[in-house]
Design a protein around this motif. Sequence first.
Motif, PDB file in Angstrom:
ATOM      1  N   ARG A  25       0.809  -1.224   0.000  1.00  0.00           N
ATOM      2  CA  ARG A  25       0.000   0.000   0.000  1.00  0.00           C
ATOM      3  C   ARG A  25       0.840   1.271   0.000  1.00  0.00           C
ATOM      4  NH1 ARG A  25      -3.204  -2.968   3.722  1.00  0.00           N
ATOM      5  NH2 ARG A  25      -2.279  -1.859   5.493  1.00  0.00           N
ATOM      6  N   LEU A  26       2.131   1.136   0.229  1.00  0.00           N
ATOM      7  CA  LEU A  26       3.001   2.314   0.227  1.00  0.00           C
ATOM      8  C   LEU A  26       3.393   2.653  -1.209  1.00  0.00           C
ATOM      9  CD1 LEU A  26       5.231   1.449   3.321  1.00  0.00           C
ATOM     10  CD2 LEU A  26       3.538   3.290   3.166  1.00  0.00           C
ATOM     11  N   VAL A  27       2.403   3.079  -1.965  1.00  0.00           N
ATOM     12  CA  VAL A  27       2.639   3.415  -3.356  1.00  0.00           C
ATOM     13  C   VAL A  27       3.223   4.820  -3.443  1.00  0.00           C
ATOM     14  CG1 VAL A  27       0.803   1.892  -4.148  1.00  0.00           C
ATOM     15  CG2 VAL A  27       0.276   4.268  -3.659  1.00  0.00           C
ATOM     16  N   GLY A  28       3.905   5.082  -4.540  1.00  0.00           N
ATOM     17  CA  GLY A  28       4.518   6.392  -4.719  1.00  0.00           C
ATOM     18  C   GLY A  28       5.881   6.511  -4.068  1.00  0.00           C
ATOM     19  N   LEU A  29       6.371   5.415  -3.476  1.00  0.00           N
ATOM     20  CA  LEU A  29       7.683   5.425  -2.825  1.00  0.00           C
ATOM     21  C   LEU A  29       8.641   4.470  -3.538  1.00  0.00           C
ATOM     22  CD1 LEU A  29       6.642   5.346   0.953  1.00  0.00           C
ATOM     23  CD2 LEU A  29       7.395   7.323  -0.379  1.00  0.00           C
ATOM     24  N   ASP A  30       8.439   4.283  -4.820  1.00  0.00           N
ATOM     25  CA  ASP A  30       9.214   3.284  -5.552  1.00  0.00           C
ATOM     26  C   ASP A  30      10.715   3.552  -5.497  1.00  0.00           C
ATOM     27  OD1 ASP A  30       6.844   2.099  -6.152  1.00  0.00           O
ATOM     28  OD2 ASP A  30       6.738   2.816  -8.212  1.00  0.00           O
ATOM     29  N   ASP A  31      11.125   4.805  -5.686  1.00  0.00           N
ATOM     30  CA  ASP A  31      12.564   5.128  -5.657  1.00  0.00           C
ATOM     31  C   ASP A  31      13.160   4.823  -4.287  1.00  0.00           C
ATOM     32  OD1 ASP A  31      12.427   5.940  -8.265  1.00  0.00           O
ATOM     33  OD2 ASP A  31      12.344   8.088  -7.816  1.00  0.00           O
ATOM     34  N   THR A  32      12.430   5.176  -3.235  1.00  0.00           N
ATOM     35  CA  THR A  32      12.900   4.903  -1.874  1.00  0.00           C
ATOM     36  C   THR A  32      12.986   3.399  -1.630  1.00  0.00           C
ATOM     37  OG1 THR A  32      11.941   6.960  -1.043  1.00  0.00           O
ATOM     38  CG2 THR A  32      12.389   5.235   0.574  1.00  0.00           C
ATOM     39  N   LYS A  33      11.988   2.667  -2.076  1.00  0.00           N
ATOM     40  CA  LYS A  33      11.986   1.205  -1.896  1.00  0.00           C
ATOM     41  C   LYS A  33      13.152   0.560  -2.641  1.00  0.00           C
ATOM     42  CE  LYS A  33       7.015   0.398  -1.214  1.00  0.00           C
ATOM     43  NZ  LYS A  33       5.800  -0.222  -1.803  1.00  0.00           N
ATOM     44  N   ASP A  34      13.398   1.015  -3.861  1.00  0.00           N
ATOM     45  CA  ASP A  34      14.486   0.429  -4.667  1.00  0.00           C
ATOM     46  C   ASP A  34      15.835   0.683  -4.002  1.00  0.00           C
ATOM     47  OD1 ASP A  34      12.700  -0.500  -6.525  1.00  0.00           O
ATOM     48  OD2 ASP A  34      13.036   1.111  -7.969  1.00  0.00           O
ATOM     49  N   ARG A  35      16.049   1.915  -3.558  1.00  0.00           N
ATOM     50  CA  ARG A  35      17.333   2.229  -2.918  1.00  0.00           C
ATOM     51  C   ARG A  35      17.492   1.427  -1.622  1.00  0.00           C
ATOM     52  NH1 ARG A  35      19.662   7.852  -0.244  1.00  0.00           N
ATOM     53  NH2 ARG A  35      21.638   6.928   0.412  1.00  0.00           N
ATOM     54  N   LEU A  36      16.415   1.341  -0.851  1.00  0.00           N
ATOM     55  CA  LEU A  36      16.471   0.624   0.419  1.00  0.00           C
ATOM     56  C   LEU A  36      16.783  -0.848   0.199  1.00  0.00           C
ATOM     57  CD1 LEU A  36      16.107   0.703   3.468  1.00  0.00           C
ATOM     58  CD2 LEU A  36      13.637   0.458   3.115  1.00  0.00           C
ATOM     59  N   ARG A  37      16.206  -1.446  -0.825  1.00  0.00           N
ATOM     60  CA  ARG A  37      16.476  -2.857  -1.096  1.00  0.00           C
ATOM     61  C   ARG A  37      17.952  -3.065  -1.423  1.00  0.00           C
ATOM     62  NH1 ARG A  37      13.840  -5.579  -6.268  1.00  0.00           N
ATOM     63  NH2 ARG A  37      11.937  -5.739  -5.006  1.00  0.00           N
ATOM     64  N   LYS A  38      18.508  -2.229  -2.300  1.00  0.00           N
ATOM     65  CA  LYS A  38      19.922  -2.369  -2.667  1.00  0.00           C
ATOM     66  C   LYS A  38      20.833  -2.208  -1.461  1.00  0.00           C
ATOM     67  CE  LYS A  38      19.843  -0.940  -7.540  1.00  0.00           C
ATOM     68  NZ  LYS A  38      20.426   0.010  -8.511  1.00  0.00           N
ATOM     69  N   GLU A  39      20.593  -1.151  -0.689  1.00  0.00           N
ATOM     70  CA  GLU A  39      21.426  -0.903   0.488  1.00  0.00           C
ATOM     71  C   GLU A  39      21.323  -2.062   1.476  1.00  0.00           C
ATOM     72  OE1 GLU A  39      23.475   1.526   1.211  1.00  0.00           O
ATOM     73  OE2 GLU A  39      22.866   3.360   0.177  1.00  0.00           O
ATOM     74  N   ALA A  40      20.104  -2.544   1.707  1.00  0.00           N
ATOM     75  CA  ALA A  40      19.891  -3.599   2.690  1.00  0.00           C
ATOM     76  C   ALA A  40      20.541  -4.900   2.247  1.00  0.00           C
ATOM     77  CB  ALA A  40      18.395  -3.802   2.926  1.00  0.00           C
ATOM     78  N   VAL A  41      20.440  -5.231   0.972  1.00  0.00           N
ATOM     79  CA  VAL A  41      21.046  -6.458   0.458  1.00  0.00           C
ATOM     80  C   VAL A  41      22.557  -6.427   0.656  1.00  0.00           C
ATOM     81  CG1 VAL A  41      21.590  -7.711  -1.669  1.00  0.00           C
ATOM     82  CG2 VAL A  41      19.230  -7.078  -1.169  1.00  0.00           C
ATOM     83  N   LEU A  42      23.194  -5.308   0.319  1.00  0.00           N
ATOM     84  CA  LEU A  42      24.652  -5.221   0.406  1.00  0.00           C
ATOM     85  C   LEU A  42      25.145  -5.211   1.852  1.00  0.00           C
ATOM     86  CD1 LEU A  42      25.508  -2.678  -2.418  1.00  0.00           C
ATOM     87  CD2 LEU A  42      25.464  -5.159  -2.505  1.00  0.00           C
ATOM     88  N   LEU A  43      24.371  -4.592   2.750  1.00  0.00           N
ATOM     89  CA  LEU A  43      24.774  -4.561   4.146  1.00  0.00           C
ATOM     90  C   LEU A  43      24.528  -5.898   4.834  1.00  0.00           C
ATOM     91  CD1 LEU A  43      23.501  -1.006   5.091  1.00  0.00           C
ATOM     92  CD2 LEU A  43      25.883  -1.767   5.154  1.00  0.00           C
ATOM     93  N   ALA A  44      23.448  -6.570   4.451  1.00  0.00           N
ATOM     94  CA  ALA A  44      23.125  -7.852   5.070  1.00  0.00           C
ATOM     95  C   ALA A  44      24.012  -8.976   4.546  1.00  0.00           C
ATOM     96  CB  ALA A  44      21.656  -8.192   4.835  1.00  0.00           C
ATOM     97  N   ASP A  45      24.403  -8.897   3.276  1.00  0.00           N
ATOM     98  CA  ASP A  45      25.194  -9.979   2.678  1.00  0.00           C
ATOM     99  C   ASP A  45      26.245  -9.400   1.732  1.00  0.00           C
ATOM    100  OD1 ASP A  45      26.170 -12.365   1.823  1.00  0.00           O
ATOM    101  OD2 ASP A  45      24.340 -13.063   0.847  1.00  0.00           O
ATOM    102  N   PRO A  46      27.377  -8.929   2.269  1.00  0.00           N
ATOM    103  CA  PRO A  46      28.421  -8.296   1.455  1.00  0.00           C
ATOM    104  C   PRO A  46      28.984  -9.203   0.361  1.00  0.00           C
ATOM    105  CG  PRO A  46      28.801  -7.886   3.793  1.00  0.00           C
ATOM    106  CD  PRO A  46      27.717  -8.917   3.703  1.00  0.00           C
ATOM    107  N   ARG A  47      28.804 -10.513   0.495  1.00  0.00           N
ATOM    108  CA  ARG A  47      29.323 -11.419  -0.531  1.00  0.00           C
ATOM    109  C   ARG A  47      28.689 -11.146  -1.897  1.00  0.00           C
ATOM    110  NH1 ARG A  47      29.635 -17.348   2.464  1.00  0.00           N
ATOM    111  NH2 ARG A  47      29.872 -16.559   4.577  1.00  0.00           N
TER     112      ARG A  47
END
Length: 308
Positions: A25-47
């Motif tokens: 339901r958090l529509v209109g936040l696509d750019d924020t969601k995309d950036r958050l996913r990338k940052e979270a993936v790299l911090l959670a699993d640097p490999r």
Amino acid sequence: MASQDDLFHPVIELPEPVRRARYGRLVGLDDTKDRLRKEAVLLADPRRLRAWASEHHGHDGIAALGLFTDRAPLFVFAGDVGSGKSALAESFGCDLAEHLDLPVYLYRLKLATRGSGLVGEMTALVGDAFAHLQEKGRRARGARGVNSVLILVVDEADALVQSREAQQMHHEDRAGVDAFLAGVDSLAGADVPVLVVLCTNRVGALDPALMRRAAATLTFTRPDEQQRRAVLTDALRGMMIRPDTIAKLAELTGPDGDRPGYTFSDLTQRLVPAAVLHAFPDRPVTDADLLTLATELAPSPVFTEQQP
């Protein structure tokens, strides 16, 4: 050491239906969601970053990778009341879980970790919280890589990590901030899949040393007209509301002179529910209901930050 129940609200395994729906339901936040996913993936699993470098640059020895090594797994979500920051903080783990195909465990810190003011109590409680996350994080990284991710959400973070530059700040609170900084530092470069998210309406009140450690500070604002239209289109799906009515609603709920525009929660938790309650139980929601309510309901007042 304090128990998990003393430190955190009940831990929730993600994805789960309620928060998955909230994330959608958090529509209109696509750019924020995309950036958050990338940052979270790299911090959670640097490999995964090293694998990317090997695939696209032929080796994992590129200098830029070193810039990521010691970053603290810390995000600051800052913005006005009702802007979606807390909802996203507690729900983006659903997207992360699906993207990584791993369970994500949501920890929410209790404000009771501030203690009752006894000397050393807050420091001990904050230290216990990070020690608990460290232990769980080590278990979450097995020989074959990450098997789960932990997300710690601290809502109303300014109540816990207020700037130590505030003159009226009690010594015990200063010590608590020191302990929180030490906890964040203990996660930087520790290679444990633990992420920390601070949510605040008063970003200027947070300790500057904490802000310097943040891997990303995401600012949440009131939705613009395009975002309001997207939110309303999603929230009114199935009600046979005309597109031109939704466009008019997006216009009416925007800023007008000194009056601010609607927040995300004004649209989804006040305007649309008010229309449903107005029509229930005798008739359907009409375009006229929504247009009338949009002119009658006042948006949430803008939160005015008080500097420490």
